[in-house]
Structure formats: structure tokens, C-alpha cells
Design a protein around this motif. Structure first.
Motif, short mmCIF file in Angstrom:
data_model
loop_
_atom_site.label_atom_id
_atom_site.label_comp_id
_atom_site.label_asym_id
_atom_site.label_seq_id
_atom_site.Cartn_x
_atom_site.Cartn_y
_atom_site.Cartn_z
N MET A 1 0.92 -1.04 0.02
CA MET A 1 0.27 -0.21 0.02
C MET A 1 1.16 1.28 0.15
SD MET A 1 -2.53 1.31 2.83
CE MET A 1 -4.44 1.68 2.21
N LYS A 2 0.49 2.28 -0.53
CA LYS A 2 1.26 3.75 -1.31
C LYS A 2 0.60 4.73 -0.40
CE LYS A 2 3.40 6.59 -4.09
NZ LYS A 2 3.83 6.99 -6.30
N VAL A 3 2.06 5.22 0.49
CA VAL A 3 0.90 6.10 1.29
C VAL A 3 1.61 7.48 0.97
CG1 VAL A 3 0.25 7.21 3.77
CG2 VAL A 3 -0.31 4.63 3.43
N VAL A 4 1.10 8.62 0.60
CA VAL A 4 1.84 10.21 0.52
C VAL A 4 1.53 11.02 1.53
CG1 VAL A 4 1.99 12.02 -1.52
CG2 VAL A 4 1.73 9.93 -2.38
N ILE A 5 2.36 11.40 1.57
CA ILE A 5 2.45 12.08 3.53
C ILE A 5 3.03 13.80 2.84
CG2 ILE A 5 3.25 12.46 5.45
CD1 ILE A 5 3.66 9.29 5.60
N VAL A 6 2.35 14.15 3.58
CA VAL A 6 2.43 15.82 3.09
C VAL A 6 1.39 16.62 4.37
CG1 VAL A 6 1.85 15.92 0.88
CG2 VAL A 6 0.11 16.29 1.67
N SER A 7 2.62 17.81 3.77
CA SER A 7 1.69 18.94 5.71
C SER A 7 2.76 20.29 4.58
CB SER A 7 2.77 18.04 6.27
OG SER A 7 2.63 18.92 8.10
N ASP A 8 1.70 20.91 5.42
CA ASP A 8 2.11 22.60 5.25
C ASP A 8 2.25 22.74 4.27
OD1 ASP A 8 3.22 23.16 7.92
OD2 ASP A 8 4.52 21.66 6.98
N THR A 9 0.84 22.69 2.92
CA THR A 9 1.13 23.55 1.81
C THR A 9 0.93 24.67 1.83
OG1 THR A 9 -1.04 22.38 2.05
CG2 THR A 9 0.12 20.84 0.63
N HIS A 10 0.24 25.10 3.04
CA HIS A 10 0.02 26.80 2.47
C HIS A 10 -0.40 27.07 1.28
CE1 HIS A 10 1.68 27.60 6.30
NE2 HIS A 10 2.53 26.77 6.36
N ILE A 11 -1.17 26.53 1.41
CA ILE A 11 -2.39 26.96 0.15
C ILE A 11 -3.05 28.04 -0.24
CG2 ILE A 11 -3.04 26.55 -2.45
CD1 ILE A 11 -1.38 24.30 -2.71
N ALA A 12 -3.29 29.16 -0.48
CA ALA A 12 -4.34 29.99 0.13
C ALA A 12 -5.27 30.83 -0.47
CB ALA A 12 -3.69 31.52 0.97
N LYS A 13 -4.96 30.21 -1.87
CA LYS A 13 -5.86 30.91 -3.14
C LYS A 13 -6.14 29.71 -4.42
CE LYS A 13 -2.94 35.06 -3.96
NZ LYS A 13 -2.06 35.56 -5.22
N LYS A 14 -7.36 30.09 -4.48
CA LYS A 14 -8.23 28.38 -5.23
C LYS A 14 -8.02 28.12 -6.28
CE LYS A 14 -13.09 29.44 -2.37
NZ LYS A 14 -14.11 29.86 -2.76
N GLU A 15 -7.40 29.13 -6.62
CA GLU A 15 -6.87 28.46 -8.12
C GLU A 15 -5.43 28.26 -8.27
OE1 GLU A 15 -6.44 32.88 -6.96
OE2 GLU A 15 -7.67 31.90 -7.36
N ALA A 16 -4.69 27.92 -6.98
CA ALA A 16 -2.89 27.47 -6.77
C ALA A 16 -2.97 26.25 -7.10
CB ALA A 16 -2.55 27.94 -4.97
N GLU A 17 -2.14 25.58 -7.07
CA GLU A 17 -1.21 24.01 -8.00
C GLU A 17 -0.93 24.04 -7.05
OE1 GLU A 17 -2.89 22.90 -10.64
OE2 GLU A 17 -3.99 24.36 -11.14
N LEU A 18 -0.99 22.56 -6.60
CA LEU A 18 -0.05 21.53 -5.92
C LEU A 18 0.92 21.08 -7.22
CD1 LEU A 18 -2.21 19.20 -4.48
CD2 LEU A 18 -1.30 20.57 -3.81
N PRO A 19 2.53 21.16 -6.11
CA PRO A 19 3.32 20.93 -7.11
C PRO A 19 3.71 20.08 -8.05
CG PRO A 19 4.23 21.70 -5.15
CD PRO A 19 2.53 21.14 -4.69
#
Length: 162
Positions: free
Chosen positions: A1-19
């Protein structure tokens, strides 16, 4: 099972994209863990379009996120107990706060964020894992997130730096 772990994305605008580098891993994730500081619920929605999401809120998350996820939780992945908490608070180090948060829970793994500093180390019998931040590296040389792979008896944890 593969689990992706993230934290502190700090995305403040709806139009912003994840990296882009994070987006490359998400389609193969079977579970996603977010250790807080989302900023907006659209990040949850975007992650959930790939796999089930477990997460907690952080110190910069408002009421919308606090109504969506708890401040602390424990999940079971293939028989391993994973404690999730952001790690913010007063006094003590972030590591000490997260260890104390699960002192009575016998978690095998503690996933946390807050410091933006990637960490993978054992404290006694618990693996402490901070994925760093995929969007706010601060003074560090690289952005980062984590991947854990589980089977019935073992797991592997690693950081992805970019």
C-alpha cells in the motif's frame, strides 16, 4: 500500500496548484496523509480526488479546515498505528510535543509537520516522520514530501526532495 504524506502546503488561493512533483505521485497513492496547515479546504478536495485523505489541522488553519479534520488522530494502515498531529504549541520542541501527544496511544509511527523540516528518525520504538513542505521550504535547499509503503509485516518510509 502506497501512502503519500504531506504537510504545510500553505495554499491560500483556490486557483493555486499543488507542485508538479507531488502531482506525479498522487495518482498511484492508495492513501494520503496531510499533517496540517492546509489553509483552504480546496486542498483537501484536490487530494481526495486521488485517494482517501486522513489529516489534521494546523496552527494557520481556520474554521473551515477545523470542521473538516481533527487536531489529532490515529489511523491503522496494514496493522501499523499511525498518529497524525501538526505539532504546534508553546514551549518544548516540535518533536517533544508530538511524542507527548501520543504518549498513551502506542503509535508505531507519528506523522507531523509545523517545522517544515523533513525528519525521519526513531525515538525509542516510534518512527517520527515529518515530510517537510512541498510548497514552503523556508531556508532549506529543497521542497519535500514523503512516501510510505506498507505490506502486512513491514513498511518503508522515505522523503522526496526537489
Amino acid at each position: 500500500m502506497k501512502v503519500v504524506i504531506v504537510s504545510d502546503t500553505h495554499i491560500a488561493k483556490k486557483e493555486a496548484e499543488l507542485p508538479v512533483r507531488l502531482m506525479e505521485e498522487l495518482p498511484s497513492a492508495e492513501l494520503i496523509i496531510h499533517a496540517g496547515d492546509w489553509n483552504i479546504p480546496e486542498v483537501y478536495d484536490q487530494l481526495e480526488s486521488f485517494a482517501p485523505v486522513h489529516g489534521v489541522y494546523g496552527n494557520v488553519d481556520g474554521i473551515e479546515i477545523q470542521e473538516l479534520v481533527p487536531d489529532k488522530q490515529i489511523i491503522d494502515v496494514k496493522g501499523f498505528k499511525i498518529g497524525i498531529v501538526h505539532g504546534h504549541g508553546e514551549k518544548k520542541t516540535t518533536e517533544k510535543r508530538v511524542v507527548e501527544a501520543f504518549a498513551e496511544d502506542n503509535a508505531d509511527i507519528i506523522v507531523f509537520g509545523h517545522s517544515h523540516i523533513p525528519l525521519l528518525r526513531y525515538f525509542k520504538k516510534q518512527l517520527l516522520f515529518n515530510p517537510g513542505s512541498p510548497t514552503a521550504k523556508r531556508k532549506l535547499p529543497y521542497y519535500s514530501f514523503g512516501i510510505m509503503t506498507f505490506n502486512e509485516e513491514t513498511f518503508e518510509a522515505k522523503h522526496i526532495f526537489y
